[in-house]
Design a protein around this motif. Structure first.
Motif, PDB file in Angstrom:
ATOM      1  N   ARG A  19       0.843  -1.126   0.034  1.00 57.78           N
ATOM      2  CA  ARG A  19       0.030  -0.002  -0.099  1.00 57.78           C
ATOM      3  C   ARG A  19       0.856   1.264  -0.023  1.00 57.78           C
ATOM      4  O   ARG A  19       0.521   2.058  -0.828  1.00 57.78           O
ATOM      5  N   SER A  20       1.904   1.189   0.676  1.00 54.24           N
ATOM      6  CA  SER A  20       2.759   2.334   0.837  1.00 54.24           C
ATOM      7  C   SER A  20       3.666   2.622  -0.439  1.00 54.24           C
ATOM      8  O   SER A  20       3.378   3.886  -0.825  1.00 54.24           O
ATOM      9  N   TYR A  21       4.069   1.585  -1.028  1.00 54.44           N
ATOM     10  CA  TYR A  21       4.733   2.048  -2.626  1.00 54.44           C
ATOM     11  C   TYR A  21       3.702   2.165  -3.358  1.00 54.44           C
ATOM     12  O   TYR A  21       3.982   2.932  -4.418  1.00 54.44           O
ATOM     13  N   THR A  22       2.561   1.626  -3.423  1.00 55.18           N
ATOM     14  CA  THR A  22       1.462   2.074  -4.521  1.00 55.18           C
ATOM     15  C   THR A  22       1.225   3.552  -4.283  1.00 55.18           C
ATOM     16  O   THR A  22       1.076   4.295  -5.274  1.00 55.18           O
ATOM     17  N   GLU A  23       1.070   4.105  -3.095  1.00 60.58           N
ATOM     18  CA  GLU A  23       0.555   5.528  -2.787  1.00 60.58           C
ATOM     19  C   GLU A  23       2.028   6.284  -3.221  1.00 60.58           C
ATOM     20  O   GLU A  23       1.688   7.332  -3.981  1.00 60.58           O
ATOM     21  N   LYS A  24       3.158   5.803  -2.922  1.00 64.36           N
ATOM     22  CA  LYS A  24       4.284   6.712  -3.425  1.00 64.36           C
ATOM     23  C   LYS A  24       4.533   6.704  -4.745  1.00 64.36           C
ATOM     24  O   LYS A  24       4.672   7.996  -5.654  1.00 64.36           O
ATOM     25  N   MET A  25       4.192   5.629  -5.577  1.00 66.22           N
ATOM     26  CA  MET A  25       4.191   5.649  -7.037  1.00 66.22           C
ATOM     27  C   MET A  25       2.982   6.335  -7.580  1.00 66.22           C
ATOM     28  O   MET A  25       3.328   7.015  -8.796  1.00 66.22           O
ATOM     29  N   GLU A  26       2.071   6.332  -7.106  1.00 61.44           N
ATOM     30  CA  GLU A  26       0.793   6.949  -7.450  1.00 61.44           C
ATOM     31  C   GLU A  26       0.861   8.547  -7.452  1.00 61.44           C
ATOM     32  O   GLU A  26       0.591   9.283  -8.214  1.00 61.44           O
ATOM     33  N   PHE A  30      -4.068   1.700 -18.691  1.00 62.53           N
ATOM     34  CA  PHE A  30      -4.710   1.383 -17.533  1.00 62.53           C
ATOM     35  C   PHE A  30      -5.772   2.633 -17.298  1.00 62.53           C
ATOM     36  O   PHE A  30      -5.476   3.626 -17.602  1.00 62.53           O
ATOM     37  N   ALA A  31      -6.974   2.318 -16.523  1.00 63.86           N
ATOM     38  CA  ALA A  31      -7.931   3.201 -16.437  1.00 63.86           C
ATOM     39  C   ALA A  31      -7.671   4.266 -15.678  1.00 63.86           C
ATOM     40  O   ALA A  31      -7.921   5.487 -16.047  1.00 63.86           O
ATOM     41  N   THR A  32      -6.785   4.110 -14.416  1.00 63.51           N
ATOM     42  CA  THR A  32      -6.505   5.398 -13.668  1.00 63.51           C
ATOM     43  C   THR A  32      -5.051   5.052 -13.414  1.00 63.51           C
ATOM     44  O   THR A  32      -4.238   4.244 -13.315  1.00 63.51           O
ATOM     45  N   CYS A  33      -4.348   6.213 -12.962  1.00 65.75           N
ATOM     46  CA  CYS A  33      -2.935   6.246 -12.496  1.00 65.75           C
ATOM     47  C   CYS A  33      -2.642   5.216 -11.420  1.00 65.75           C
ATOM     48  O   CYS A  33      -1.541   4.656 -11.146  1.00 65.75           O
ATOM     49  N   ARG A  34      -3.600   5.224 -10.632  1.00 65.45           N
ATOM     50  CA  ARG A  34      -3.637   4.213  -9.362  1.00 65.45           C
ATOM     51  C   ARG A  34      -3.523   2.647  -9.892  1.00 65.45           C
ATOM     52  O   ARG A  34      -2.595   1.939  -9.278  1.00 65.45           O
ATOM     53  N   ALA A  35      -4.160   2.429 -10.936  1.00 60.48           N
ATOM     54  CA  ALA A  35      -4.308   1.138 -11.464  1.00 60.48           C
ATOM     55  C   ALA A  35      -2.852   0.547 -11.709  1.00 60.48           C
ATOM     56  O   ALA A  35      -2.422  -0.341 -11.531  1.00 60.48           O
ATOM     57  N   TYR A  36      -2.510   1.786 -12.518  1.00 64.27           N
ATOM     58  CA  TYR A  36      -1.076   1.467 -13.043  1.00 64.27           C
ATOM     59  C   TYR A  36       0.113   1.162 -11.973  1.00 64.27           C
ATOM     60  O   TYR A  36       1.123   0.262 -11.965  1.00 64.27           O
ATOM     61  N   ALA A  37      -0.197   2.130 -10.842  1.00 66.33           N
ATOM     62  CA  ALA A  37       0.880   2.058  -9.785  1.00 66.33           C
ATOM     63  C   ALA A  37       0.708   0.637  -9.123  1.00 66.33           C
ATOM     64  O   ALA A  37       1.608   0.164  -8.759  1.00 66.33           O
ATOM     65  N   GLU A  38      -0.646   0.047  -8.996  1.00 68.02           N
ATOM     66  CA  GLU A  38      -0.871  -1.036  -8.442  1.00 68.02           C
ATOM     67  C   GLU A  38      -0.204  -2.225  -9.199  1.00 68.02           C
ATOM     68  O   GLU A  38       0.371  -3.320  -8.601  1.00 68.02           O
ATOM     69  N   LYS A  39      -0.489  -2.233 -10.489  1.00 67.15           N
ATOM     70  CA  LYS A  39       0.198  -3.198 -11.220  1.00 67.15           C
ATOM     71  C   LYS A  39       1.560  -3.109 -11.021  1.00 67.15           C
ATOM     72  O   LYS A  39       2.173  -4.472 -11.072  1.00 67.15           O
ATOM     73  N   MET A  40       2.248  -2.077 -11.048  1.00 66.82           N
ATOM     74  CA  MET A  40       3.808  -1.899 -11.057  1.00 66.82           C
ATOM     75  C   MET A  40       4.084  -2.825  -9.613  1.00 66.82           C
ATOM     76  O   MET A  40       5.163  -3.654  -9.578  1.00 66.82           O
ATOM     77  N   VAL A  41       3.597  -2.238  -8.551  1.00 66.09           N
ATOM     78  CA  VAL A  41       3.835  -2.848  -7.281  1.00 66.09           C
ATOM     79  C   VAL A  41       3.535  -4.370  -6.885  1.00 66.09           C
ATOM     80  O   VAL A  41       4.364  -5.134  -6.341  1.00 66.09           O
ATOM     81  N   GLU A  69       1.911  -6.902  -9.142  1.00 69.33           N
ATOM     82  CA  GLU A  69       2.318  -7.839 -10.272  1.00 69.33           C
ATOM     83  C   GLU A  69       3.573  -7.802 -11.036  1.00 69.33           C
ATOM     84  O   GLU A  69       3.738  -8.347 -12.039  1.00 69.33           O
ATOM     85  N   GLY A  70       4.493  -6.778 -10.518  1.00 68.92           N
ATOM     86  CA  GLY A  70       5.772  -6.710 -11.164  1.00 68.92           C
ATOM     87  C   GLY A  70       5.810  -6.193 -12.490  1.00 68.92           C
ATOM     88  O   GLY A  70       6.559  -6.469 -13.195  1.00 68.92           O
ATOM     89  N   GLU A  71       4.620  -5.014 -12.879  1.00 70.85           N
ATOM     90  CA  GLU A  71       4.807  -4.355 -13.972  1.00 70.85           C
ATOM     91  C   GLU A  71       6.258  -3.548 -14.247  1.00 70.85           C
ATOM     92  O   GLU A  71       6.245  -2.875 -13.319  1.00 70.85           O
ATOM     93  N   ASN A  72       7.028  -4.013 -15.162  1.00 71.33           N
ATOM     94  CA  ASN A  72       8.413  -3.232 -14.949  1.00 71.33           C
ATOM     95  C   ASN A  72       8.494  -2.321 -16.184  1.00 71.33           C
ATOM     96  O   ASN A  72       9.499  -1.737 -16.195  1.00 71.33           O
TER      97      ASN A  72
END
Length: 122
Positions: A42-49, A62-73, A75-78
């Protein structure tokens, strides 16, 4: 009743109680670890968002910036270059957070004593 049978049954009961104790303890440890991992994600998702522009334009796929951040955190989207709004600086910052997450997931291994350099102290 045979005294050895009584001793055996008491011992069997004690072993059962010890096993139940360890099962409960392991469930508690797993629950605490899951909570810690979730808090970290959650912390890293918020930082990246917060780094992302927040336009929710969908150009990244991705529909939202948060969805993109969650995917990176989670599911390892690199592919940190999906966001075309942020440029290279954003990509570098996102890559830094991804490296931090990778280090958290794979802590450094202790050096093998056989692979150390031989130092002559004599």
């Amino acid at each position: 009743m045979n005294p050895w049978l009584v001793i055996f049954l008491i011992s069997l009961g004690l072993v059962g109680c010890i096993m139940i104790f360890y099962v409960i303890l392991s469930h508690i440890v797993i629950a605490v670890a899951k909570r810690h991992v979730e808090k970290t994600f959650r912390s890293y998702t918020e930082k990246m968002e917060q780094l992302l522009p927040g336009k929710n334009c969908g150009k990244c796929g991705f529909a939202t910036c948060r969805a993109y951040a969650e995917k990176m955190v989670r599911e390892g989207e690199n592919d940190v270059t999906r966001c075309t709004e942020g440029g290279e600086e954003l990509a570098e910052q996102l890559q830094g957070y991804i490296r931090e997450l990778e280090l958290l997931a794979q802590p450094e291994e202790a050096p093998n004593p056989d692979e150390r350099e031989n130092v002559d102290v004599g």
